[in-house]
Design a protein around this motif. Sequence first.
Motif, PDB file in Angstrom:
ATOM      1  N   ALA A   6      -3.252   5.647  -6.058  1.00 37.17           N
ATOM      2  CA  ALA A   6      -2.987   4.103  -6.039  1.00 37.17           C
ATOM      3  C   ALA A   6      -4.073   3.490  -5.112  1.00 37.17           C
ATOM      4  O   ALA A   6      -4.401   4.020  -4.187  1.00 37.17           O
ATOM      5  N   HIS A   7      -4.745   2.590  -5.705  1.00 33.45           N
ATOM      6  CA  HIS A   7      -5.906   1.748  -4.867  1.00 33.45           C
ATOM      7  C   HIS A   7      -5.250   0.562  -4.208  1.00 33.45           C
ATOM      8  O   HIS A   7      -4.890  -0.446  -5.145  1.00 33.45           O
ATOM      9  N   ILE A   8      -5.154   0.301  -3.114  1.00 29.30           N
ATOM     10  CA  ILE A   8      -4.466  -0.996  -2.516  1.00 29.30           C
ATOM     11  C   ILE A   8      -5.557  -1.753  -1.750  1.00 29.30           C
ATOM     12  O   ILE A   8      -6.396  -1.345  -0.905  1.00 29.30           O
ATOM     13  N   LEU A   9      -5.336  -3.018  -1.888  1.00 19.58           N
ATOM     14  CA  LEU A   9      -6.101  -4.164  -1.227  1.00 19.58           C
ATOM     15  C   LEU A   9      -5.305  -4.633  -0.013  1.00 19.58           C
ATOM     16  O   LEU A   9      -4.242  -5.269  -0.838  1.00 19.58           O
ATOM     17  N   VAL A  10      -5.749  -4.605   0.986  1.00 20.41           N
ATOM     18  CA  VAL A  10      -5.062  -5.160   2.323  1.00 20.41           C
ATOM     19  C   VAL A  10      -6.016  -6.232   2.621  1.00 20.41           C
ATOM     20  O   VAL A  10      -7.068  -6.419   3.007  1.00 20.41           O
ATOM     21  N   VAL A  11      -5.158  -7.706   2.617  1.00 26.13           N
ATOM     22  CA  VAL A  11      -6.207  -8.801   2.963  1.00 26.13           C
ATOM     23  C   VAL A  11      -5.362  -9.320   4.304  1.00 26.13           C
ATOM     24  O   VAL A  11      -4.181  -9.809   4.190  1.00 26.13           O
ATOM     25  N   ASP A  12      -6.042  -9.619   5.134  1.00 24.72           N
ATOM     26  CA  ASP A  12      -5.360 -10.097   6.381  1.00 24.72           C
ATOM     27  C   ASP A  12      -6.652 -10.652   7.470  1.00 24.72           C
ATOM     28  O   ASP A  12      -7.556  -9.767   7.486  1.00 24.72           O
ATOM     29  N   ILE A  53      -1.560  -5.170  -4.019  1.00 17.85           N
ATOM     30  CA  ILE A  53      -2.161  -6.251  -2.862  1.00 17.85           C
ATOM     31  C   ILE A  53      -1.106  -6.317  -1.865  1.00 17.85           C
ATOM     32  O   ILE A  53      -0.193  -6.895  -1.987  1.00 17.85           O
ATOM     33  N   VAL A  54      -1.611  -6.068  -0.731  1.00 16.30           N
ATOM     34  CA  VAL A  54      -0.930  -6.356   0.520  1.00 16.30           C
ATOM     35  C   VAL A  54      -1.716  -7.575   1.210  1.00 16.30           C
ATOM     36  O   VAL A  54      -2.618  -7.676   1.761  1.00 16.30           O
ATOM     37  N   LEU A  55      -0.805  -8.996   1.145  1.00 19.45           N
ATOM     38  CA  LEU A  55      -1.528  -9.930   1.469  1.00 19.45           C
ATOM     39  C   LEU A  55      -0.665 -11.047   2.543  1.00 19.45           C
ATOM     40  O   LEU A  55       0.555 -11.133   2.509  1.00 19.45           O
ATOM     41  N   ASP A  56      -1.534 -11.272   3.597  1.00 13.54           N
ATOM     42  CA  ASP A  56      -1.016 -12.269   4.571  1.00 13.54           C
ATOM     43  C   ASP A  56      -0.960 -13.615   4.207  1.00 13.54           C
ATOM     44  O   ASP A  56      -2.087 -13.861   3.422  1.00 13.54           O
ATOM     45  N   ILE A  57       0.005 -14.259   4.275  1.00 18.62           N
ATOM     46  CA  ILE A  57       0.151 -15.607   3.890  1.00 18.62           C
ATOM     47  C   ILE A  57      -0.831 -16.493   4.818  1.00 18.62           C
ATOM     48  O   ILE A  57      -1.620 -17.219   4.380  1.00 18.62           O
ATOM     49  N   MET A  58      -0.662 -16.611   6.307  1.00 17.14           N
ATOM     50  CA  MET A  58      -1.380 -17.454   7.086  1.00 17.14           C
ATOM     51  C   MET A  58      -2.668 -16.993   7.347  1.00 17.14           C
ATOM     52  O   MET A  58      -2.761 -15.913   8.135  1.00 17.14           O
ATOM     53  N   MET A  59      -3.785 -17.478   6.865  1.00 17.48           N
ATOM     54  CA  MET A  59      -5.112 -17.102   7.288  1.00 17.48           C
ATOM     55  C   MET A  59      -6.026 -18.440   7.254  1.00 17.48           C
ATOM     56  O   MET A  59      -5.771 -19.480   6.474  1.00 17.48           O
ATOM     57  N   LEU A  75      -4.683 -12.385 -12.795  1.00 15.54           N
ATOM     58  CA  LEU A  75      -4.109 -11.271 -11.976  1.00 15.54           C
ATOM     59  C   LEU A  75      -3.034 -11.030 -12.248  1.00 15.54           C
ATOM     60  O   LEU A  75      -1.758 -11.610 -12.003  1.00 15.54           O
ATOM     61  N   ASP A  76      -2.847  -9.525 -12.740  1.00 10.85           N
ATOM     62  CA  ASP A  76      -1.512  -9.103 -12.797  1.00 10.85           C
ATOM     63  C   ASP A  76      -1.071  -7.773 -11.961  1.00 10.85           C
ATOM     64  O   ASP A  76      -0.231  -7.140 -12.148  1.00 10.85           O
ATOM     65  N   THR A  77      -1.614  -7.811 -10.779  1.00 10.19           N
ATOM     66  CA  THR A  77      -1.731  -7.076  -9.749  1.00 10.19           C
ATOM     67  C   THR A  77      -0.371  -7.322  -9.076  1.00 10.19           C
ATOM     68  O   THR A  77      -0.433  -8.249  -8.581  1.00 10.19           O
ATOM     69  N   PRO A  78       0.401  -6.121  -8.740  1.00 14.68           N
ATOM     70  CA  PRO A  78       1.640  -6.685  -7.818  1.00 14.68           C
ATOM     71  C   PRO A  78       1.226  -7.054  -6.406  1.00 14.68           C
ATOM     72  O   PRO A  78       0.233  -6.309  -5.963  1.00 14.68           O
ATOM     73  N   ILE A  79       2.023  -7.975  -5.715  1.00 16.95           N
ATOM     74  CA  ILE A  79       1.552  -8.297  -4.539  1.00 16.95           C
ATOM     75  C   ILE A  79       2.777  -8.178  -3.583  1.00 16.95           C
ATOM     76  O   ILE A  79       3.895  -8.798  -3.848  1.00 16.95           O
TER      77      ILE A  79
END
Length: 225
Positions: A6-12, A53-59, A75-79
């Motif tokens: 599994a390849h995960i994108l972390v956005v923060d 995708i692990v995604l921060d709301i407040m940016m 985008l059909d990637t789970p978040i």
Amino acid sequence: MDNFLAHILVVDDDDGIRSLVKKFLNENNYLVTTADSAEDASDKIKIIKFDLIVLDIMMPGKNGLEFIEENKKNLDTPIILLTAKGEAKERIEGLEVGADDYLPKPFEPKELILRIKNILDKTKKTEQKRIIEFENVKIDLNKLLIIRDQKEFKINTTEKTILEKMINSPGKTFSREDIGKLIDLDKERSIDVIITRLRKKIEIDQKSPKFLQTIRGAGYVLWIE
């Protein structure tokens, strides 16, 4: 989907959180890419297919919700959303626009791992439905292919979208309006043409369909059980 694949994108935008999450995910055999903004994440999803995708709301700049809104059509990637404890409104909005789960900050890394694993397990079960066989027909949504009586028929992305929805809801009747919303088409005649085209690929006798049937006055149904 085993977690080592599994390849995960972390956005923060927080360097510390990005580093911490990446370290913990790496230790649990996940491949991790990071992004420090929604704009950076948008660029990366254009060139890399992520499993989650692990995604921060407040940016700063575009926030996480705007990222989802901007990309949800393609985008059909789970978040999984990362939210501050008091952001109940944002969490609800996130789920409404298409996020799969949320985790309030501060959080236990082990809980994040469990949530990731649960979502990936569900995704795997969904993907297994993308190849389905019934009687003399095999539908492979991954290869955009229908095989009937050893003959191969290609399907386009519009046909795939309709079949995928019907396969995941066998026995459910879909009105022309339902299908139109699904493929962004509001002309009933055009929808009928697409269904006729699909029947030619699935049915031996299109005039007396066995699987993709018309329910008079209601719409269409796929019988595969």
